[in-house]
Design an enzyme around this catalytic site. Structure first.
Site, PDB file in Angstrom:
ATOM      1  N   TYR A 144       0.854  -1.192   0.000  1.00  0.00           N
ATOM      2  CA  TYR A 144       0.000   0.000   0.000  1.00  0.00           C
ATOM      3  C   TYR A 144       0.886   1.236   0.000  1.00  0.00           C
ATOM      4  O   TYR A 144       1.870   1.286   0.734  1.00  0.00           O
ATOM      5  CB  TYR A 144      -0.894   0.006   1.243  1.00  0.00           C
ATOM      6  CG  TYR A 144      -1.754   1.245   1.377  1.00  0.00           C
ATOM      7  CD1 TYR A 144      -2.807   1.469   0.496  1.00  0.00           C
ATOM      8  CD2 TYR A 144      -1.527   2.178   2.385  1.00  0.00           C
ATOM      9  CE1 TYR A 144      -3.608   2.604   0.613  1.00  0.00           C
ATOM     10  CE2 TYR A 144      -2.319   3.325   2.511  1.00  0.00           C
ATOM     11  CZ  TYR A 144      -3.352   3.525   1.631  1.00  0.00           C
ATOM     12  OH  TYR A 144      -4.147   4.650   1.748  1.00  0.00           O
ATOM     13  N   ASP A 239       9.258   2.695   0.046  1.00  0.00           N
ATOM     14  CA  ASP A 239       8.201   3.379   0.785  1.00  0.00           C
ATOM     15  C   ASP A 239       8.311   2.940   2.243  1.00  0.00           C
ATOM     16  O   ASP A 239       7.882   1.853   2.609  1.00  0.00           O
ATOM     17  CB  ASP A 239       6.825   3.041   0.197  1.00  0.00           C
ATOM     18  CG  ASP A 239       5.701   3.776   0.932  1.00  0.00           C
ATOM     19  OD1 ASP A 239       5.992   4.471   1.938  1.00  0.00           O
ATOM     20  OD2 ASP A 239       4.537   3.638   0.503  1.00  0.00           O
ATOM     21  N   LYS A 267       4.070   8.784   9.110  1.00  0.00           N
ATOM     22  CA  LYS A 267       3.780   8.186  10.420  1.00  0.00           C
ATOM     23  C   LYS A 267       4.723   8.648  11.545  1.00  0.00           C
ATOM     24  O   LYS A 267       4.556   9.753  12.035  1.00  0.00           O
ATOM     25  CB  LYS A 267       3.690   6.661  10.280  1.00  0.00           C
ATOM     26  CG  LYS A 267       2.573   6.294   9.285  1.00  0.00           C
ATOM     27  CD  LYS A 267       2.045   4.888   9.327  1.00  0.00           C
ATOM     28  CE  LYS A 267       0.758   4.796   8.531  1.00  0.00           C
ATOM     29  NZ  LYS A 267       0.846   4.181   7.218  1.00  0.00           N
TER      30      LYS A 267
END
Ligand code: PLP
Length: 434
Positions: A144, A239, A267
């Site tokens: 994702y 990522d 995050k």
């Protein structure tokens, strides 16, 4: 467990937001029931609107590596806020957070702050396209990368495919630029490069795929990705929105000691505030405006309050022994549960790395691609989830999501969680053959 207040709030939310939420997984659809509305958090614990208390392993989906309402983060943020919350002009705090990161991470030389992981990835893709002058990108099924158009694409049938959109509203023509292959499959990768080698701007991967289960890859496979990209003049993007500052300060790049061309962060980097970043070697980053021709901007980019939270949190991460302690606690949790239940539930397995863990129900010893997950096994998770909530343990509400250990989790939390699992699993066993 009382749920009246949360249920009431959810009813009201449904009249305000599609599905009652501002991000789909929060709606509890895959575990059933209505979402808990959270009132407050402190350390490893959260409290919902009905006053129920939980030990939290969702940790806002990863950002809160120090736990909730960390005093170190809060006192720093409070001080910054009093001087104003946003200027749209440079501040010293951006230099400070960047300095902290660059001095301790040899995998990037320059970076750019944005406001979310999605934005970081979207910008990194544009950078790769701008730098190479190519337009196709290659991604992996089961990774994702946020919700930008070119990445909401899932595999079709066949070894190497252009994807099908995984969202309405993504034009077919965008999808034609995204190649999708399976994880952990060298042949598929080689075939994709054989077909499109002069056209692929970048390969993007979560080097520690943690958004669709935890699909740990071999170092050798990741190295082969590095090699094939180098050979074809294609940029490799890691990522690391989850793994960055989580699997050690240098994330997966440091863990595997592989040098990607661009790294994206999110995050943890913002200490619980909306921050993302992408970084690379100076030469690649010089393509970004105003230095180069790849445009990217943001009104709230490098926001001083968010920068302050990032500085406070990352300073703690840099203290010696920080990551070892997290990993140790994660092992205590997973081995504790397996020991307590002494092999009574052979289908339940833990896959983990550092302070990330994933609960899977499977016969397999290793799960390295999305295709290896049996969707039917999610029924076990659903049942376990209900039991754990009753016992005061909160996980992300989907069996495809991983759990996170924070610095704030205590030995007592772990002991309580082990007991909660044992009880909840007994209940699961009453209705299934777990
Ligand atoms: C969470 C995540 C994103 C998206 O970040 P947002 O801040 O939710 O936009 C992108 N990539 C990975 C690997 C993620 O885990």
């Amino acid at each position: 467990m009382k749920r009246e207040k949360s249920a009431e709030l959810f009813e009201r939310a449904k009249s305000c937001f599609p599905g009652g939420v501002n991000s789909p997984v929060r709606a509890f659809r895959s575990v059933g029931g209505t979402p808990l509305f959270i009132e407050k958090g402190k350390g490893s614990h959260i409290w919902d609107a009905d006053g129920n208390e939980f030990i939290d392993y969702c940790c806002s989906w990863g950002p809160l590596i120090l736990g909730h309402a960390s005093d170190k983060v809060l006192s720093a943020v409070e001080k910054t806020m009093r001087n104003g919350t946003s200027f749209g002009a440079p501040t010293r705090l951006e230099n400070e957070l960047a300095g902290l990161i660059l001095a301790n991470n040899k995998y990037i030389e320059k970076l750019r702050f944005v406001s979310s992981g999605t934005e970081a990835v979207m910008s990194a893709i544009r950078l790769a396209r701008g730098y190479t002058g190519r337009s196709k990108i290659l991604k992996f099924e089961g990774c994702y990368h946020g919700h930008s158009d070119s990445l909401l694409v899932k595999a079709g049938s066949g070894l190497v495919t252009f994807g099908n959109t995984s969202s309405a509203g993504v034009p077919e023509s965008f999808v034609k630029e995204t190649i999708v292959v399976s994880l952990n499959n060298k042949q598929a990768l080689e075939e994709a490069f054989a077909q499109f080698h002069q056209q692929i701007a970048c390969v993007i991967i979560e080097p520690i795929p943690a958004n669709n289960g935890l699909l740990l890859q071999d170092k050798e496979y990741l190295q082969s990705l590095r090699d094939i990209c180098t050979k074809n003049g294609t940029l490799l993007i890691f990522d690391e929105v989850i793994s960055g500052f989580r699997i050690g300060f240098t994330g997966a790049a440091g863990y595997y000691n592989i040098q990607p061309d661009i790294i994206t962060y999110g995050k943890i980097i913002g200490g619980g505030f909306p921050v993302g970043a992408y970084g690379a070697a100076k030469e690649i980053m010089s393509c970004i405006s105003p230095e180069g021709g790849v445009y990217q901007a943001g009104t709230l980019s490098g926001n001083p309050v968010a920068m302050t939270a990032g500085i406070a949190q990352l300073s703690e991460c840099l203290k010696s022994g920080f990551y070892n302690a997290l990993e140790e606690k994660t092992k205590q949790l997973t081995t504790g549960i397996l020991k307590q239940t002494s092999g009574k539930f052979p289908l339940m397995k833990f896959f983990s790395v550092g302070s990330i863990f994933w609960i899977a129900f499977t016969n397999k010893e290793k799960i390295a691609s999305a295709e290896d997950i049996d969707p039917g096994s999610m029924n076990y998770f659903r049942s376990l989830y209900a039991g754990l909530l009753e016992q005061g343990v909160y996980l992300g509400p989907s069996g495809y999501e991983v759990g996170f250990m924070s610095e704030a989790h205590t030995a007592e939390d772990i002991q309580l969680t082990v007991s909660a699992f044992a009880k909840a699993l007994e209940q699961v066993a009453e209705t299934t053959n777990v």
